[in-house]
Design an enzyme around this catalytic site. Sequence first.
Site, PDB file in Angstrom:
ATOM      1  N   ASP A  41       1.159   1.483  -0.250  1.00  0.00           N
ATOM      2  CA  ASP A  41       2.476   1.117  -0.090  1.00  0.00           C
ATOM      3  C   ASP A  41       3.352   2.191  -1.125  1.00  0.00           C
ATOM      4  O   ASP A  41       2.215   2.067  -2.600  1.00  0.00           O
ATOM      5  CB  ASP A  41       3.126   0.010   0.118  1.00  0.00           C
ATOM      6  CG  ASP A  41       4.633  -0.150   0.376  1.00  0.00           C
ATOM      7  OD1 ASP A  41       4.986   0.904   1.264  1.00  0.00           O
ATOM      8  OD2 ASP A  41       4.715  -1.330  -0.313  1.00  0.00           O
ATOM      9  N   ASP A  43       6.803   1.756  -2.649  1.00  0.00           N
ATOM     10  CA  ASP A  43       8.228   1.006  -3.474  1.00  0.00           C
ATOM     11  C   ASP A  43       7.755  -0.608  -3.541  1.00  0.00           C
ATOM     12  O   ASP A  43       7.846  -1.277  -1.814  1.00  0.00           O
ATOM     13  CB  ASP A  43       9.421   0.784  -2.202  1.00  0.00           C
ATOM     14  CG  ASP A  43       9.408   2.262  -2.912  1.00  0.00           C
ATOM     15  OD1 ASP A  43      10.150   2.714  -4.299  1.00  0.00           O
ATOM     16  OD2 ASP A  43      10.076   2.980  -2.158  1.00  0.00           O
ATOM     17  N   ASN A 161       3.454  -4.676  -0.363  1.00  0.00           N
ATOM     18  CA  ASN A 161       3.733  -6.280  -0.677  1.00  0.00           C
ATOM     19  C   ASN A 161       4.626  -6.583   0.149  1.00  0.00           C
ATOM     20  O   ASN A 161       5.309  -7.938   0.158  1.00  0.00           O
ATOM     21  CB  ASN A 161       4.772  -6.147  -2.179  1.00  0.00           C
ATOM     22  CG  ASN A 161       6.141  -4.917  -1.063  1.00  0.00           C
ATOM     23  OD1 ASN A 161       5.721  -3.756  -1.189  1.00  0.00           O
ATOM     24  ND2 ASN A 161       7.642  -4.893  -1.380  1.00  0.00           N
TER      25      ASN A 161
END
Length: 181
Positions: A41, A43, A161
């Site tokens: 991922d 961001d 996240n």
Amino acid sequence: YLYSIRKVQILSEGSIEVPAKESLVLPMSAANARKPTLVLDLDETLVTVACPISKTAQVTSNCLLTKRVVAKTQPQGNLVYTSYRPHLIEFLDACVLNFELILFTASEREYADKVIAIFDPQDKYFANRLYREHCTYVGGIYVKDLGSLGRNLETTILVDNSIHAFACHITNGVPIPSFFG
């Protein structure tokens, strides 16, 4: 956090049906053919982007870069501050030798490509990039369906996240604490 786990559990148990997407049939180079696939991922996993700079952001010589990023919502561009997760470049340098790296973000392509160009200006890390348009929007969240990549799921993992991101393939997900600089 417990709410997040429950929401992923509901998705994984099939209570919320995730619409099937066509396989993307991502190209694979001969050099990556025998490597496992590591999906990352963007961001809050690899980087964090702030506009304007947060007073709590840690400024170091290597960590903080300034870049004007143009997005659809602000065509004139915004001055953004991009902070890398510590040791990001060393991590990517090591991973690209051992994995086929795929970037899969819920961000829009126009924004994500500009952010990636800050830490990967030579485009040497990611074999493929996937964006919001490749995610499946379910129950108010963007889900990353690893099954649509056309890769062997037994050798594919997603580091993100947001545990919601791997709701379709919970056993392939590796949650990581959010990085905010």
